[in-house]
Write an enzyme that holds these catalytic residues in place. Structure first.
Site, PDB file in Angstrom:
ATOM      1  N   GLU A  78      37.956  -0.748  93.692  1.00 40.95           N
ATOM      2  CA  GLU A  78      38.927  -1.722  94.200  1.00 40.95           C
ATOM      3  C   GLU A  78      38.476  -3.126  93.813  1.00 40.95           C
ATOM      4  O   GLU A  78      37.285  -3.384  93.698  1.00 40.95           O
ATOM      5  CB  GLU A  78      39.004  -1.645  95.723  1.00 40.95           C
ATOM      6  CG  GLU A  78      39.472  -0.305  96.244  1.00 40.95           C
ATOM      7  CD  GLU A  78      39.656  -0.356  97.751  1.00 40.95           C
ATOM      8  OE1 GLU A  78      40.783  -0.572  98.194  1.00 40.95           O
ATOM      9  OE2 GLU A  78      38.662  -0.198  98.480  1.00 40.95           O
ATOM     10  N   LYS A  81      49.456  10.664  97.305  1.00 40.14           N
ATOM     11  CA  LYS A  81      49.662   9.990  96.014  1.00 40.14           C
ATOM     12  C   LYS A  81      50.176  10.986  94.979  1.00 40.14           C
ATOM     13  O   LYS A  81      49.735  12.128  94.916  1.00 40.14           O
ATOM     14  CB  LYS A  81      48.350   9.363  95.538  1.00 40.14           C
ATOM     15  CG  LYS A  81      47.968   8.132  96.367  1.00 40.14           C
ATOM     16  CD  LYS A  81      46.739   7.442  95.810  1.00 40.14           C
ATOM     17  CE  LYS A  81      46.205   6.389  96.746  1.00 40.14           C
ATOM     18  NZ  LYS A  81      46.842   5.087  96.627  1.00 40.14           N
ATOM     19  N   LYS A 124      43.594   7.446 110.100  1.00 40.09           N
ATOM     20  CA  LYS A 124      42.156   7.357 110.023  1.00 40.09           C
ATOM     21  C   LYS A 124      41.702   6.039 110.628  1.00 40.09           C
ATOM     22  O   LYS A 124      42.537   5.149 110.759  1.00 40.09           O
ATOM     23  CB  LYS A 124      41.668   7.491 108.585  1.00 40.09           C
ATOM     24  CG  LYS A 124      42.150   6.347 107.678  1.00 40.09           C
ATOM     25  CD  LYS A 124      41.488   6.414 106.346  1.00 40.09           C
ATOM     26  CE  LYS A 124      40.109   5.799 106.425  1.00 40.09           C
ATOM     27  NZ  LYS A 124      39.897   4.756 105.391  1.00 40.09           N
ATOM     28  N   HIS A 177      38.856   9.975 101.551  1.00 38.57           N
ATOM     29  CA  HIS A 177      39.583   9.983 100.278  1.00 38.57           C
ATOM     30  C   HIS A 177      38.816  10.675  99.141  1.00 38.57           C
ATOM     31  O   HIS A 177      39.353  11.535  98.447  1.00 38.57           O
ATOM     32  CB  HIS A 177      39.939   8.561  99.845  1.00 38.57           C
ATOM     33  CG  HIS A 177      40.681   7.769 100.887  1.00 38.57           C
ATOM     34  ND1 HIS A 177      41.580   8.342 101.745  1.00 38.57           N
ATOM     35  CD2 HIS A 177      40.665   6.445 101.199  1.00 38.57           C
ATOM     36  CE1 HIS A 177      42.090   7.407 102.542  1.00 38.57           C
ATOM     37  NE2 HIS A 177      41.542   6.253 102.224  1.00 38.57           N
TER      38      HIS A 177
HETATM   39  C1  BG6 Z   1      41.974   2.786 103.106  1.00 42.63           C
HETATM   40  C2  BG6 Z   1      40.671   2.082 103.331  1.00 42.63           C
HETATM   41  O1  BG6 Z   1      41.954   4.054 103.705  1.00 42.63           O
HETATM   42  O2  BG6 Z   1      42.207   2.915 101.721  1.00 42.63           O
HETATM   43  C3  BG6 Z   1      40.677   0.736 102.645  1.00 42.63           C
HETATM   44  O3  BG6 Z   1      40.445   1.915 104.718  1.00 42.63           O
HETATM   45  C4  BG6 Z   1      41.037   0.876 101.190  1.00 42.63           C
HETATM   46  O4  BG6 Z   1      39.412   0.098 102.780  1.00 42.63           O
HETATM   47  C5  BG6 Z   1      42.320   1.690 101.031  1.00 42.63           C
HETATM   48  O5  BG6 Z   1      41.223  -0.417 100.656  1.00 42.63           O
HETATM   49  C6  BG6 Z   1      42.605   1.991  99.577  1.00 42.63           C
HETATM   50  O6  BG6 Z   1      43.880   2.569  99.436  1.00 42.63           O
HETATM   51  P1  BG6 Z   1      44.715   2.418  98.098  1.00 42.63           P
HETATM   52  O7  BG6 Z   1      45.929   3.273  98.329  1.00 42.63           O
HETATM   53  O8  BG6 Z   1      45.025   0.982  97.931  1.00 42.63           O
HETATM   54  O9  BG6 Z   1      43.836   2.949  97.012  1.00 42.63           O
END
Ligand code: BG6
Length: 482
Positions: free
Chosen positions: A212, A178, A144, A236
């Protein structure tokens, strides 16, 4: 179960994703015995390096990002023996003959990982064909962002389709790799308990939160042009929404699953302007190490890009009409926490009288951290105090339930192995990605047309209060971000 021997070429092999995820992940699969010893991993990037230099980089990457797992020196040495590197110019001819030579007539699974700027996806596909590497068995893995709107995604799909068939294209959404996301399907379709209740008649609403604590970090340039809607929601969060809402596919097979996901996206209602909140984080104060605000981090003092989105939508179909879905994601929030919460309706009547109140079950599916599933049930409060009701969690933490034996497999590892097996179930199909953009485009266009300014929120908070207001208006509330 080992996969067949493969050759994996990583374009962008010296890049951040390769170092953090792809290379350490491959090594873990190697140690686990899943990557056969005849396989090869070929780094390809602009950097002038030889294979020995690249192997040093790989060792560093494993040390820094490999996590704590045990391996022997011999295993590392054997793995490095499978690694090669070839400098390449995606836009020119340099290096292609060498790569072609490396890939010649090996008769193994061939995969090309496009871990590069999306602007190069089309170029790489074209060169692979020019140099005779785009044959019927080759697979490409595309990272992506897949386009930035419907038009660009459609154009990219068309370009890739010139050189590859759909069953050769693996569009990555690492959320699908996941563990708990797959467990979501196991829980829904492997139990009799939930599915009869899985509809608007019994479910009050569903929340999906991906919170996050990190900010935009060093990715400001990309992120400021994307924002949370493009970076997280379009892919996502929408994928999670699809899996929680889709009809049972007839089989756990690529197109059966993807057809059902596509139907969900196509049934999504447009989002009304007052059903969506955008936010942008402020600097963190009162902390010794001062964290910059979003605008400081991206170096754009007037940026109107959102680092937070909360929205409400509906799925207009027989199963879900009337059940709102609330989605929320943001950076620099109070905790790193991804969770899907299914809030069931209240019991229709309390036989225990007014005081006992009416209760409801809440099923929460936790993606990270502390992966697990909890079902809130109502029981009698222990003791002599009469029929007083309390809600307690029926908890299934995967780490506890499965003990140390449960193998921890990172999303990328799993997905790369699926590429080698030729299994596209956990990859997005071209029409799905386009449908997702068709839903997000009008939202983004609306903001642009209205010159919408995101609401500021404090770093370390749960986002702007307007997001809470979105829920409160409906007499509901978000689950706490913990
Ligand atoms: C990525 C985004 O696809 O997913 C990021 O571009 C984000 O901005 C990340 O931080 C989050 O992934 P995870 O696995 O840490 O939840």
């Amino acid at each position: 179960i080992p996969v067949d021997p493969f050759d994996l070429v990583i374009f962008g092999g010296t890049g951040d994703l390769a170092q953090r995820k792809i290379l350490p992940g491959l090594f873990r699969r190697f140690v686990a015995g899943q990557m056969p010893a005849e396989s090869r991993v070929i780094g390809a990037a602009r950097t002038e390096l030889d294979s020995a230099g690249y192997r040093e980089m790989v060792v560093e990457a494993i040390r820094e990002f490999g996590g704590d797992f045990t391996y022997t020196d011999k295993q590392l040495k054997d793995f490095l023996g499978r690694i090669e590197y070839t400098p390449i110019d995606a836009l020119g001819d340099a290096g292609w003959a060498d790569l072609q030579e490396l890939m010649k007539g090996k008769g193994r699974t061939e995969a090309y990982y496009f871990s590069v700027s999306p602007a190069l996806f089309g170029e790489l596909a074209e060169r692979l064909q020019q140099w005779g590497m785009a044959d019927r068995d080759a697979r490409i893995v595309v990272e992506k962002p897949f386009g930035r709107d419907l038009e660009s995604a459609h154009a990219l799909n068309a370009t890739l389709a010139t050189y590859f068939n759909e069953d050769q294209i693996y569009r990555i959404d690492h959320y699908l790799g996941k563990e708990t996301v797959q467990n979501l399907m196991a829980v829904r379709f492997g139990n009799m308990l939930f599915e009869p209740l899985w509809n608007a008649q019994f479910i009050d609403h569903i929340q999906i939160t991906v919170a996050e604590t990190v900010g935009v970090g060093g990715r400001g340039e990309y992120y400021d042009k994307a924002g949370a809607m493009r970076d997280m929601v379009q892919n996502h969060l929408m994928q999670l929404l699809c899996l929680i809402a889709m009809e049972p596919p007839a089989r756990f097979a690529p197109d059966a699953v993807r057809d059902e996901k596509l139907k969900v996206i196509r049934a999504l209602d447009p989002v009304l302007p007052h059903h969506i909140v955008r936010g942008q984080y402020l600097a963190e104060t009162g902390n010794e190490e001062k964290m910059p605000s979003y605008r400081e981090a991206v170096g754009a003092p007037r940026s109107r890009t959102e680092s937070f989105v909360a929205l409400k939508t509906h799925i207009s179909n027989w199963r879900w009409a009337g059940t709102p879905f609330y989605l929320r994601t943001g950076k620099r929030l109070s905790a790193r926490s991804s969770e899907i919460t299914v809030v069931f309706k209240e019991t229709p009547h309390s036989i225990f009288g007014e005081d006992a109140g009416r209760h409801r079950n809440v099923l929460s599916i936790r993606l990270q951290p502390n992966e697990g599933i909890t079902l809130g049930v109502t029981i009698k409060e222990p003791g002599p105090g009469g029929m007083r009701l309390i809600d307690v969690p029926l908890d299934m933490s995967f780490a506890e339930a499965l003990g140390q034996d449960a193998e921890q497999v990172d999303a990328y590892e799993r997905l790369i192995m699926d590429v080698m097996r030729g299994n596209q179930t956990l990859f997005m199909r071209g029409d799905e990605v386009e449908a997702a953009w068709a839903w997000t485009d009008p939202i983004i266009q609306g903001w642009e047309a209205r010159n919408d300014v995101p609401k500021p929120y404090d770093s370390g908070s749960a986002g702007p209060d307007y997001a809470n207001e979105l829920m409160r208006r409906d007499g509901r509330e978000w689950r706490e971000v913990t």
